[in-house]
Design a protein around this motif. Sequence first.
Motif, PDB file in Angstrom:
ATOM      1  N   ASP A   7       0.674  -1.104   0.116  1.00 57.36           N
ATOM      2  CA  ASP A   7      -0.075  -0.062   0.068  1.00 57.36           C
ATOM      3  C   ASP A   7       0.834   1.241   0.125  1.00 57.36           C
ATOM      4  N   ASP A   8       0.665   2.435  -1.043  1.00 61.82           N
ATOM      5  CA  ASP A   8       1.321   3.383  -0.726  1.00 61.82           C
ATOM      6  C   ASP A   8       1.257   4.377   0.216  1.00 61.82           C
ATOM      7  N   HIS A   9       0.150   4.264   1.418  1.00 63.21           N
ATOM      8  CA  HIS A   9      -0.200   4.989   2.323  1.00 63.21           C
ATOM      9  C   HIS A   9       0.627   4.525   3.415  1.00 63.21           C
ATOM     10  N   ASP A  10       1.812   5.091   4.018  1.00 64.98           N
ATOM     11  CA  ASP A  10       2.501   4.546   5.054  1.00 64.98           C
ATOM     12  C   ASP A  10       1.597   4.213   6.170  1.00 64.98           C
ATOM     13  N   LEU A  11       0.651   5.218   6.783  1.00 60.58           N
ATOM     14  CA  LEU A  11       0.032   4.783   8.064  1.00 60.58           C
ATOM     15  C   LEU A  11      -0.806   3.844   7.880  1.00 60.58           C
ATOM     16  N   ALA A  31       5.547  -3.197   0.911  1.00 62.61           N
ATOM     17  CA  ALA A  31       6.088  -2.587  -0.258  1.00 62.61           C
ATOM     18  C   ALA A  31       5.179  -1.548  -0.257  1.00 62.61           C
ATOM     19  N   ALA A  32       5.922  -0.205  -0.767  1.00 60.99           N
ATOM     20  CA  ALA A  32       5.000   1.101  -0.996  1.00 60.99           C
ATOM     21  C   ALA A  32       4.364   1.136  -2.184  1.00 60.99           C
ATOM     22  N   SER A  33       4.694   0.366  -3.266  1.00 59.13           N
ATOM     23  CA  SER A  33       4.115   0.636  -4.548  1.00 59.13           C
ATOM     24  C   SER A  33       3.861  -0.846  -5.182  1.00 59.13           C
ATOM     25  N   ASP A  53      -3.143  -2.733  -2.746  1.00 59.57           N
ATOM     26  CA  ASP A  53      -3.828  -1.577  -2.527  1.00 59.57           C
ATOM     27  C   ASP A  53      -4.530  -1.298  -3.917  1.00 59.57           C
ATOM     28  N   TYR A  54      -5.690  -1.406  -4.258  1.00 56.42           N
ATOM     29  CA  TYR A  54      -6.216  -1.283  -5.661  1.00 56.42           C
ATOM     30  C   TYR A  54      -5.701  -0.104  -6.473  1.00 56.42           C
ATOM     31  N   LYS A  55      -5.480   1.168  -5.532  1.00 53.31           N
ATOM     32  CA  LYS A  55      -5.257   2.357  -6.312  1.00 53.31           C
ATOM     33  C   LYS A  55      -3.708   2.865  -5.933  1.00 53.31           C
ATOM     34  N   MET A  56      -2.788   1.958  -5.649  1.00 49.63           N
ATOM     35  CA  MET A  56      -1.464   2.593  -5.491  1.00 49.63           C
ATOM     36  C   MET A  56      -0.794   2.583  -6.868  1.00 49.63           C
ATOM     37  N   PRO A  57       0.270   3.303  -6.805  1.00 49.51           N
ATOM     38  CA  PRO A  57       1.163   3.936  -7.850  1.00 49.51           C
ATOM     39  C   PRO A  57       1.574   2.374  -8.691  1.00 49.51           C
ATOM     40  N   GLY A  58       1.225   2.416 -10.207  1.00 48.12           N
ATOM     41  CA  GLY A  58       1.749   1.316 -10.872  1.00 48.12           C
ATOM     42  C   GLY A  58       0.737  -0.044 -10.837  1.00 48.12           C
TER      43      GLY A  58
END
Length: 83
Positions: A7-11, A31-33, A53-58
């Motif tokens: 997920d690209d959201h750290d929190l 993973a963040a992306s 995460d369905y909407k993360m970068p890439g």
Amino acid sequence: MRVLMADDHDLLRDTLIAFLSAEEGIELGSAASYDEAVQRIEADAPYNLILLDYKMPGMNGLEGLEKALSMKGGQRVALISGQ
């Protein structure tokens, strides 16, 4: 059980990791992306579950899901989204 949290959201990512790490027998990766998740899937020992995460970068929506499912002979993948 091995779980990859992507997920690209750290929190959100850190909160879910903290929650799951309280359970015995769960090894966690993060993973963040989407690209980082793909690298982890290819390089790490196999995961029993991948949370994407369905909407993360890439990610590219269902296209990213299909790719993740087909890697290393198939994965168990769940989509998550805060939106």
